[in-house]
Design a protein around this motif. Structure first.
Motif, PDB file in Angstrom:
ATOM      1  N   HIS A  63     133.493  35.482   8.792  1.00 31.86           N
ATOM      2  CA  HIS A  63     132.872  35.929  10.303  1.00 31.86           C
ATOM      3  C   HIS A  63     133.431  37.001  11.000  1.00 31.86           C
ATOM      4  O   HIS A  63     132.679  37.862  11.263  1.00 31.86           O
ATOM      5  N   HIS A  64     134.766  36.635  10.908  1.00 34.21           N
ATOM      6  CA  HIS A  64     135.465  37.962  11.774  1.00 34.21           C
ATOM      7  C   HIS A  64     135.437  39.198  11.075  1.00 34.21           C
ATOM      8  O   HIS A  64     135.512  40.346  11.840  1.00 34.21           O
ATOM      9  N   ARG A  65     135.256  39.315   9.851  1.00 35.45           N
ATOM     10  CA  ARG A  65     135.321  40.504   9.050  1.00 35.45           C
ATOM     11  C   ARG A  65     133.937  41.042   9.288  1.00 35.45           C
ATOM     12  O   ARG A  65     133.859  42.320   9.456  1.00 35.45           O
ATOM     13  N   GLN A  66     132.870  40.379   9.537  1.00 38.63           N
ATOM     14  CA  GLN A  66     131.559  40.975   9.885  1.00 38.63           C
ATOM     15  C   GLN A  66     131.500  41.203  11.124  1.00 38.63           C
ATOM     16  O   GLN A  66     130.996  42.256  11.439  1.00 38.63           O
ATOM     17  N   ILE A  67     132.255  40.644  12.302  1.00 35.69           N
ATOM     18  CA  ILE A  67     131.926  41.312  13.497  1.00 35.69           C
ATOM     19  C   ILE A  67     133.044  42.299  13.519  1.00 35.69           C
ATOM     20  O   ILE A  67     132.386  43.489  14.137  1.00 35.69           O
ATOM     21  N   LEU A  68     133.995  42.593  12.862  1.00 36.66           N
ATOM     22  CA  LEU A  68     134.694  43.863  12.853  1.00 36.66           C
ATOM     23  C   LEU A  68     133.832  45.010  12.164  1.00 36.66           C
ATOM     24  O   LEU A  68     133.962  46.149  12.703  1.00 36.66           O
ATOM     25  N   ALA A  69     133.067  44.679  11.382  1.00 37.29           N
ATOM     26  CA  ALA A  69     132.385  45.815  10.678  1.00 37.29           C
ATOM     27  C   ALA A  69     131.231  46.170  11.641  1.00 37.29           C
ATOM     28  O   ALA A  69     130.807  47.254  11.719  1.00 37.29           O
ATOM     29  N   LYS A  70     130.576  45.313  12.236  1.00 34.19           N
ATOM     30  CA  LYS A  70     129.529  45.494  13.327  1.00 34.19           C
ATOM     31  C   LYS A  70     130.372  46.177  14.329  1.00 34.19           C
ATOM     32  O   LYS A  70     129.621  47.250  14.829  1.00 34.19           O
ATOM     33  N   ALA A  71     131.355  46.016  14.881  1.00 38.93           N
ATOM     34  CA  ALA A  71     132.209  46.708  15.884  1.00 38.93           C
ATOM     35  C   ALA A  71     132.185  48.204  15.548  1.00 38.93           C
ATOM     36  O   ALA A  71     132.057  49.036  16.469  1.00 38.93           O
ATOM     37  N   GLU A  72     132.726  48.470  14.110  1.00 38.37           N
ATOM     38  CA  GLU A  72     133.186  49.669  13.732  1.00 38.37           C
ATOM     39  C   GLU A  72     131.852  50.676  13.750  1.00 38.37           C
ATOM     40  O   GLU A  72     131.831  51.671  14.140  1.00 38.37           O
ATOM     41  N   ASP A  73     130.637  49.750  13.377  1.00 42.67           N
ATOM     42  CA  ASP A  73     129.246  50.673  13.463  1.00 42.67           C
ATOM     43  C   ASP A  73     128.796  50.982  14.803  1.00 42.67           C
ATOM     44  O   ASP A  73     128.500  51.992  15.209  1.00 42.67           O
ATOM     45  N   ALA A  74     129.178  49.690  15.834  1.00 49.68           N
ATOM     46  CA  ALA A  74     128.868  50.227  17.217  1.00 49.68           C
ATOM     47  C   ALA A  74     129.555  51.137  17.972  1.00 49.68           C
ATOM     48  O   ALA A  74     129.238  52.093  18.541  1.00 49.68           O
ATOM     49  N   LEU A  75     130.797  51.348  17.400  1.00 46.74           N
ATOM     50  CA  LEU A  75     131.914  52.526  17.845  1.00 46.74           C
ATOM     51  C   LEU A  75     131.192  53.766  17.729  1.00 46.74           C
ATOM     52  O   LEU A  75     131.246  54.682  18.547  1.00 46.74           O
ATOM     53  N   ILE A  76     130.570  53.906  16.400  1.00 52.51           N
ATOM     54  CA  ILE A  76     130.049  55.180  16.295  1.00 52.51           C
ATOM     55  C   ILE A  76     128.519  55.439  16.827  1.00 52.51           C
ATOM     56  O   ILE A  76     128.019  56.398  17.277  1.00 52.51           O
ATOM     57  N   ASN A  77     127.932  54.352  16.569  1.00 52.07           N
ATOM     58  CA  ASN A  77     126.239  54.579  16.956  1.00 52.07           C
ATOM     59  C   ASN A  77     125.742  53.887  18.447  1.00 52.07           C
ATOM     60  O   ASN A  77     124.662  54.131  18.267  1.00 52.07           O
ATOM     61  N   VAL A  78     126.641  53.257  18.873  1.00 51.43           N
ATOM     62  CA  VAL A  78     125.922  52.808  20.181  1.00 51.43           C
ATOM     63  C   VAL A  78     126.460  53.744  21.578  1.00 51.43           C
ATOM     64  O   VAL A  78     127.810  53.932  21.476  1.00 51.43           O
ATOM     65  N   PRO A  79     125.689  54.028  22.284  1.00 57.02           N
ATOM     66  CA  PRO A  79     126.284  54.965  23.322  1.00 57.02           C
ATOM     67  C   PRO A  79     126.963  54.386  24.188  1.00 57.02           C
ATOM     68  O   PRO A  79     127.045  52.776  24.432  1.00 57.02           O
ATOM     69  N   ILE A  80     128.120  54.962  24.976  1.00 58.86           N
ATOM     70  CA  ILE A  80     129.376  54.376  25.613  1.00 58.86           C
ATOM     71  C   ILE A  80     129.063  53.641  26.749  1.00 58.86           C
ATOM     72  O   ILE A  80     129.560  52.449  26.701  1.00 58.86           O
ATOM     73  N   LYS A  81     127.766  53.766  27.222  1.00 59.18           N
ATOM     74  CA  LYS A  81     127.161  52.985  28.482  1.00 59.18           C
ATOM     75  C   LYS A  81     126.814  51.741  28.212  1.00 59.18           C
ATOM     76  O   LYS A  81     126.578  50.880  28.991  1.00 59.18           O
ATOM     77  N   GLU A  82     126.541  51.433  26.729  1.00 57.43           N
ATOM     78  CA  GLU A  82     126.188  50.141  26.233  1.00 57.43           C
ATOM     79  C   GLU A  82     127.314  49.293  25.533  1.00 57.43           C
ATOM     80  O   GLU A  82     127.081  48.484  25.095  1.00 57.43           O
ATOM     81  N   ARG A  83     128.351  49.941  25.568  1.00 52.85           N
ATOM     82  CA  ARG A  83     129.598  49.326  24.915  1.00 52.85           C
ATOM     83  C   ARG A  83     130.826  49.173  25.641  1.00 52.85           C
ATOM     84  O   ARG A  83     130.970  50.117  26.556  1.00 52.85           O
ATOM     85  N   ASP A  84     131.785  48.452  25.538  1.00 50.14           N
ATOM     86  CA  ASP A  84     133.226  48.763  26.056  1.00 50.14           C
ATOM     87  C   ASP A  84     134.243  48.393  24.816  1.00 50.14           C
ATOM     88  O   ASP A  84     134.256  47.302  24.356  1.00 50.14           O
ATOM     89  N   PHE A  85     134.902  49.381  24.591  1.00 45.42           N
ATOM     90  CA  PHE A  85     136.075  49.334  23.603  1.00 45.42           C
ATOM     91  C   PHE A  85     137.230  49.588  24.308  1.00 45.42           C
ATOM     92  O   PHE A  85     137.486  50.937  24.793  1.00 45.42           O
ATOM     93  N   SER A  86     138.344  48.771  24.314  1.00 44.06           N
ATOM     94  CA  SER A  86     139.705  49.224  24.965  1.00 44.06           C
ATOM     95  C   SER A  86     140.667  48.483  23.903  1.00 44.06           C
ATOM     96  O   SER A  86     140.539  47.611  23.378  1.00 44.06           O
ATOM     97  N   ALA A  87     142.100  49.017  24.289  1.00 42.73           N
ATOM     98  CA  ALA A  87     143.039  48.189  23.598  1.00 42.73           C
ATOM     99  C   ALA A  87     144.243  48.363  24.553  1.00 42.73           C
ATOM    100  O   ALA A  87     144.420  49.583  25.187  1.00 42.73           O
ATOM    101  N   THR A  88     145.050  47.517  24.357  1.00 45.15           N
ATOM    102  CA  THR A  88     146.345  47.478  25.056  1.00 45.15           C
ATOM    103  C   THR A  88     147.608  47.184  24.382  1.00 45.15           C
ATOM    104  O   THR A  88     147.456  46.096  23.493  1.00 45.15           O
ATOM    105  N   THR A  89     148.457  48.111  23.984  1.00 47.10           N
ATOM    106  CA  THR A  89     149.827  47.600  23.148  1.00 47.10           C
ATOM    107  C   THR A  89     150.930  47.233  24.215  1.00 47.10           C
ATOM    108  O   THR A  89     151.121  48.005  25.189  1.00 47.10           O
TER     109      THR A  89
END
Length: 141
Positions: A63-89
């Motif tokens: 399930h988590h592998r599928q979600i990560l694949a969908k997230a990668e697709d969304a990063l490329i294909n979904v407009p920024i105003k419809e998604r939020d990707f962030s990371a904190t290290t």
């Protein structure tokens, strides 16, 4: 919240095959997350389903592998105003890990509760939060 009943409509809306969608819908009915009203229309119940924490499962990993694949697709294909990707290290003490995991779980549950109270739902979103070590051996920094 009622929605269009029908595997074909759901499959098209979520870009899934009809067979995968049919299996998923059956699981939703079996787990009590989805039900039918007197008219035969499907609706989301108030039931909550949680997977056990800390128990290895090939299905949960899948399930988590599928979600990560969908997230990668969304990063490329979904407009920024419809998604939020962030990371904190950050550097962290191993003794804080359990507390961090607890706070993440509480945040997800509170957000889901707030969202589920909304009446008008016209989109399906996935919130995926990853917490994992970037160092190779876990030694203190």
């Amino acid at each position: 919240q009622e929605f269009h009943s029908g595997v074909s409509w759901i499959a098209k809306r979520l870009n899934l095959t009809k067979s995968i969608t049919k299996e998923a819908v059956e699981r939703l009915f079996d787990t009590g997350l989805l039900a039918k009203n007197a008219n035969g229309d499907w609706y989301q119940t108030e039931a909550i389903l949680a997977t056990p924490s800390g128990i290895p499962s090939s299905e949960i990993k899948k399930h988590h592998r599928q979600i990560l694949a969908k997230a990668e697709d969304a990063l490329i294909n979904v407009p920024i105003k419809e998604r939020d990707f962030s990371a904190t290290t950050f550097a962290v003490s191993g003794s804080q890990l359990e507390e961090i995991q607890k706070e993440i779980k509480e945040f997800r549950r509170q957000l889901a509760k707030k969202i589920n109270q909304s009446k008008n739902k016209e989109r399906v979103y996935c919130l995926s939060i990853q917490l994992f070590p970037l160092d190779h051996n876990g030694d203190a920094l």
